[in-house]
Design a protein around this motif. Sequence first.
Motif, PDB file in Angstrom:
ATOM      1  N   ALA A   1       0.866  -1.154   0.029  1.00 58.66           N
ATOM      2  CA  ALA A   1      -0.093  -0.066   0.092  1.00 58.66           C
ATOM      3  C   ALA A   1       0.960   1.235   0.015  1.00 58.66           C
ATOM      4  O   ALA A   1       0.454   2.425  -0.452  1.00 58.66           O
TER       5      ALA A   1
ATOM      6  N   ASN B   1       0.137   3.173  -8.419  1.00 58.68           N
ATOM      7  CA  ASN B   1       0.074   2.911  -7.104  1.00 58.68           C
ATOM      8  C   ASN B   1      -0.844   3.845  -6.311  1.00 58.68           C
ATOM      9  O   ASN B   1      -1.991   3.795  -5.664  1.00 58.68           O
ATOM     10  N   GLU B   2      -0.665   5.241  -6.867  1.00 56.48           N
ATOM     11  CA  GLU B   2      -1.426   6.479  -6.243  1.00 56.48           C
ATOM     12  C   GLU B   2      -2.639   6.095  -6.936  1.00 56.48           C
ATOM     13  O   GLU B   2      -3.794   6.385  -6.166  1.00 56.48           O
TER      14      GLU B   2
ATOM     15  N   THR C   1      -4.632   3.485  -5.051  1.00 62.84           N
ATOM     16  CA  THR C   1      -5.258   3.790  -3.680  1.00 62.84           C
ATOM     17  C   THR C   1      -6.236   4.877  -3.693  1.00 62.84           C
ATOM     18  O   THR C   1      -7.291   4.834  -3.045  1.00 62.84           O
TER      19      THR C   1
ATOM     20  N   GLU D   1      -9.466   2.965  -4.452  1.00 65.19           N
ATOM     21  CA  GLU D   1     -10.132   2.414  -3.169  1.00 65.19           C
ATOM     22  C   GLU D   1     -10.770   3.478  -2.047  1.00 65.19           C
ATOM     23  O   GLU D   1     -11.722   3.051  -1.348  1.00 65.19           O
ATOM     24  N   GLU D   2      -9.896   4.487  -1.980  1.00 66.79           N
ATOM     25  CA  GLU D   2     -10.619   5.684  -1.209  1.00 66.79           C
ATOM     26  C   GLU D   2     -11.978   6.082  -1.626  1.00 66.79           C
ATOM     27  O   GLU D   2     -12.925   6.359  -0.669  1.00 66.79           O
TER      28      GLU D   2
END
Length: 247
Positions: free
Chosen positions: A20, A68-69, A72, A75-76
């Motif tokens: 993460a 990756n950002e 993330t 998911e947020e």
Amino acid sequence: GLGEVVVAGRVIPDHFRMDASGNILEQVTGVKKVALRTLPDGGTEETEVPPERVEAPSLDGAALSRLNELATTCEEVFGPGRDIEWAVADGDVYLLQCRAITRAGSSGATARPTVAPPEVVTSVPFFEGVDADEVERISSMFKHRRFSAGETITKEGAGGAAFYVIDSGEAVVTSGGKELNRLGHGDYFGEVALIDNGARSATVTAATEVECFGLTFWEFRPLVQQNATIAWNLLQTLAARLRTARE
């Protein structure tokens, strides 16, 4: 290039696993001999990848960090357990699609499973005799694919890295323009690609809409290395094919 060559099992893609925080936990470089690229006036063109790029990583550290950002953020915004599709153009990462990860049966009785039902696995000779837990694990590795009538599933002479089991529909097998066979529900093809990732020996074309499940070389190989039953069954299957070819 476009991801169709990955979905069709014609290249072995790179594999990256990150935590993460964006740290790279695992990186395995694949083999990418062909690429599918868009043309300025529309359409696509298949090209050979330069030799120096065939086994070079497709993403550098900066692109992985941006990816990756993006994951993330998804998911947020949308919640955990996301399956995302993305593209990189001119150094920027773009989100194409974001959906919840689904499993067979999770969307109701009429939903098309995204992984293979156990009976698909057990219908393949080289998975005979495998215990129930292993069958469930193998089922999760198969991915659902749909091909329209007239669409090429595998192409003679092209690289191959996937094996398919037909769930519904009919496909035609040809070599040198000559029809060799017709395949339907329960039939499978491409098992040799699971061994050597070599060129396809025949073209398989969807005669009708074809629903099938595919298993890639890089997912299958660890199964053979870890399971003697599968390895022995596979040897018997290939020996039978060789014997038939000689008759």
